[in-house]
Write an enzyme that holds these catalytic residues in place. Structure first.
Site, short mmCIF file in Angstrom:
data_model
loop_
_atom_site.label_atom_id
_atom_site.label_comp_id
_atom_site.label_asym_id
_atom_site.label_seq_id
_atom_site.Cartn_x
_atom_site.Cartn_y
_atom_site.Cartn_z
N SER A 583 0.84 -1.19 0.00
CA SER A 583 0.00 0.00 0.00
C SER A 583 0.87 1.23 0.00
O SER A 583 2.00 1.21 0.51
CB SER A 583 -0.90 0.03 1.24
OG SER A 583 -1.56 1.27 1.38
N TYR A 596 -2.43 -0.27 10.76
CA TYR A 596 -2.43 -0.65 9.35
C TYR A 596 -1.18 -0.14 8.64
O TYR A 596 -0.49 -0.89 7.94
CB TYR A 596 -3.69 -0.09 8.67
CG TYR A 596 -3.80 -0.42 7.21
CD1 TYR A 596 -4.18 -1.68 6.78
CD2 TYR A 596 -3.53 0.54 6.24
CE1 TYR A 596 -4.30 -1.98 5.43
CE2 TYR A 596 -3.64 0.25 4.88
CZ TYR A 596 -4.02 -1.01 4.49
OH TYR A 596 -4.13 -1.30 3.16
#
Length: 706
Positions: A583, A596
């Site tokens: 990501s 995260y």
């Protein structure tokens, strides 16, 4: 119309009178219907094998006069799935007139090109080599099949006499001759010498049967094959135990599957020494009866008899000298054990080629075995794709049935080596191979994409299959996975995928998925660590449970899937690709993202560490960094969308536009965009690239790696 269907025990009577009535008057439609029924029973003919025909009266578009036209299965194709587009249509008189210019058996191949001058329907399929076999016989409907029961008699040492005695002279006999113009003439000569016969047995090859109508031909075909099968059944055991009796015992089914899963990647590595192969495994009871028998060592080297069998299974199989319960844990030792056997097979095949080749023979092909037999465990087959590997195994199973029948009533005989070579390296067969589509970029590759039942994972799997790969679909949600499997079956066919329920936090499920890959395809070449989830909370609101879940799925999941896959890749020793879907959050700091974002950063650096370690094994590790892929993605479940919207001071509905506007390209990112990035790494152009990061985020300056 009525028939005592109870007479058929060894073949399937599938004729539906109501369905046939709907086709009445359309002989070509009835031909297709009959062909599909025959092709649906693998005891009658295997995939791609056999051909059927009908002759009808049609108006000649050039003269307006009625003329006889033969519709016959064209080059390639399969009876079970045959459509009108798969038929060739030829003027019968023109085809038969070719006898006037035929120069003899030494020149029969030149006749194939002349078939084109006999074509009636210019949009029909190219005529096959078997066209004259149907054309020179006068019957309205003809079936040419390769039934195990008939070939068992045709391949028996005294098959001609058995045929005569069994059918009382109502089935003719033509000695072995490769398909072509000459064989067509020999069939006609046999019929002329034996008027009134109901069919012809082709030595070592197959069966011709016929009828005045589609139904009569169908019934005649079933009755002849049924009688052959019944004769074989009555004789099993009369000469002694089948295949000389059992020599070894099989492992139980669980043990066979476990042993095969351990060995398959090693075998795949050996058979992929020239071209990357896809594998297939079967432990069918018919296979086990043969490979566990006393006669295995005598019969296996003989190879097959029917040309259709031989072309797909090669000159002979490789029989492994391993105990069923052999300890396979020491991979290096097993490879050392097996290497001489593969070298010996390649040498045998090379000598076969050099001994039998002609001045104009095509160059030698891959010298590796297609069929590998592991007594007590099962049969492995390896070929360019899953369908071809599976079909090769099916054909060898047919060959086993043939050997079993022939040995029961006489003695099995295979094609002489020179005849076998003349079929395998036939210039017409080579021309057919050259006409086949070129391999796609991922042909021969096996990919496992975690979380591939939806969203980004499914898009990647679809892209890979479209580019020639096979995939192992997996998901922790069994219902979602089943739905994805049905979608792939409909869109790509049953040979494009396998499925495995897998939670990346559970080691036993990871290892089971790798076993699924090994049993279904022979191993694994591409891993895409895609499974993930997201939790967006402030530091104060983050719980230990949140933290552990993020790190278990994203970091530990990536590591343990990679670890299991690398073990398989090293067995194969043909390199591989690992792509980690990370990501932009691995690089960009933002609010409400501690768990995260830090887990994604760990994924990114773990990728670099793995790339550094695995380069020596030609295993490439690369990263794709997406951002804001909303479509059909699990990442937006569980409150993530609400959390991100809250962090940015907008509504959930405004998220897609918000993410697009903050990019340099002002683009919304879709699952297909991530799939294309994964293909960029695996498609061949970046084969010397590892340790890289490819951003697919529309351009987020803060996410630039450098």
């Amino acid at each position: 119309m009525s028939i005592n269907t109870t007479q058929f025990k060894h073949v399937s009577y599938l004729w539906d009178e109501a369905k046939a009535a709907e086709l009445a008057g359309d002989e070509v439609a009835l031909l297709i219907y009959r062909s599909n029924l025959l092709g649906a029973d693998l005891r009658l003919t295997n995939y791609g094998g056999g051909n059927t025909s009908c002759k009808v009266t049609s108006k000649d578009p050039l003269t307006g006069q009625n003329t006889e036209v033969m519709w016959v299965k064209g080059s390639g194709g399969d009876l079970g799935t045959l459509k009108k587009s798969g038929l060739a249509a030829l003027y019968v008189d023109r085809l038969r007139s070719l006898k006037n210019i035929y120069r003899g058996v030494e020149h029969e191949d030149e006749m194939v090109e002349l078939f084109n001058h006999c074509i009636f329907d210019l949009s029909s399929k190219a005529p096959s080599i078997d066209t004259p076999l149907h054309g020179f016989l006068p019957f309205a409907h003809i079936d040419h099949l390769h039934p195990d029961a008939a070939i068992a008699i045709a391949a028996a040492k005294d098959g001609k006499q058995i045929t005569q005695d069994l059918f009382g002279g109502t089935i003719g006999w033509v000695e072995w001759k490769k398909p072509g113009f000459e064989l067509g003439l020999q069939l006609k000569a046999c019929l002329d010498a034996n008027p009134g016969i109901r069919g012809i047995m082709l030595g070592s090859h197959g069966l011709f049967t016929w009828g005045d109508t589609a139904y009569e031909s169908y019934i005649n075909t079933l009755e002849v094959i049924e009688k052959c099968a019944e004769y074989l059944e009555q004789n099993y055991g009369k000469k002694g135990p089948v295949f000389g009796g059992q020599k070894i015992e099989s492992l139980d089914e669980t043990g066979r599957k476990a042993q095969a899963a351990k060995l398959a990647p090693i075998l795949r590595g050996f058979t992929s020494s020239k071209t990357l192969m896809i594998g297939h495994f079967t432990d069918d009871t018919r296979v086990l009866e043969f490979i566990n028998s006393n006669d295995l060592d005598r019969l296996a080297p003989l190879g097959t008899s029917c040309p259709d069998h031989f072309l797909r299974t090669k000159i002979s199989p490789l029989v492994l000298d391993l105990a069923p319960n052999e300890d396979l844990s020491d991979v290096a030792a097993i490879k050392e054990r097996l290497a001489p056997a593969f070298e010996a097979y390649r040498k045998m095949y090379t000598e076969y080629y050099e001994t039998c080749k002609h001045p104009d023979s095509p160059a030698i092909r891959d010298t590796n075995p297609v069929i590998i037999l592991y007594p007590g465990v099962g049969l492995f087959s390896f070929s360019k794709d899953k369908q071809t590997a599976r079909v090769a195994a099916e054909f060898y199973t047919n060959a086993i049935n043939v050997m079993k029948g022939a040995e029961a009533v006489s003695e099995y005989t295979s094609l002489p080596r020179q005849e076998a070579f003349n079929i395998e390296y036939w210039l017409l067969e080579e021309a057919k191979l050259q006409r086949m589509p070129k391999p796609k970029a991922l042909s021969g590759r096996i990919a496992l994409i975690t979380g591939s039942a939806g969203g980004i994972g499914k898009a990647i799997a679809k892209k890979f299959v479209a580019e020639g790969a096979v995939v192992i679909l997996n998901d922790m949600n069994a219902e979602r996975l089943e739905s994805a499997g049905e979608e792939f079956k409909t869109q790509f066919g049953k040979d494009s995928y396998a499925t495995a329920v897998m939670d990346v936090t559970k080691e036993d499920q990871i290892l089971a998925a790798m076993d699924t890959a090994a049993l279904a395809f022979g191993g694994v070449d591409i891993i895409v660590n895609n499974a993930g989830l997201s939790i967006s909370k402030t530091i104060a609101d983050h719980t230990e449970k949140d933290w552990d879940l993020l790190y278990d799925v994203l970091v530990k999941g990536q590591f343990f899937v990679t670890q299991a896959a690398v073990a398989v890749m090293k067995k194969q020793a043909v390199g591989g690709d690992i792509i980690n879907i990370v990501s932009k959050n691995a690089l960009v700091s933002g609010p409400n993202n501690a768990g995260y974002g830090s887990a994604k950063a760990a994924q990114l650096h773990l990728s670099r560490l793995n790339a550094a370690e695995l380069g020596a094994d030609k295993i490439r590790v690369n990263v794709v960094n997406p951002d804001a892929v909303i479509s059909d993605s699990n990442i937006w479940a569980g409150g993530w969308a609400e959390g991100r919207a809250k962090a940015y001071g907008i509504t959930v509905a405004e998220l897609p536009a918000y993410y697009a506007k903050r990019t340099l390209l002002n683009e919304i990112i879709l699952p297909d965009d991530i799939a294309n990035a994964c293909f960029a790494f695996t498609g061949g152009l970046l084969g010397k690239s590892t340790g890289n990061v490819l951003n697919v985020d529309g351009g987020v300056a803060m996410g630039f790696v450098r």
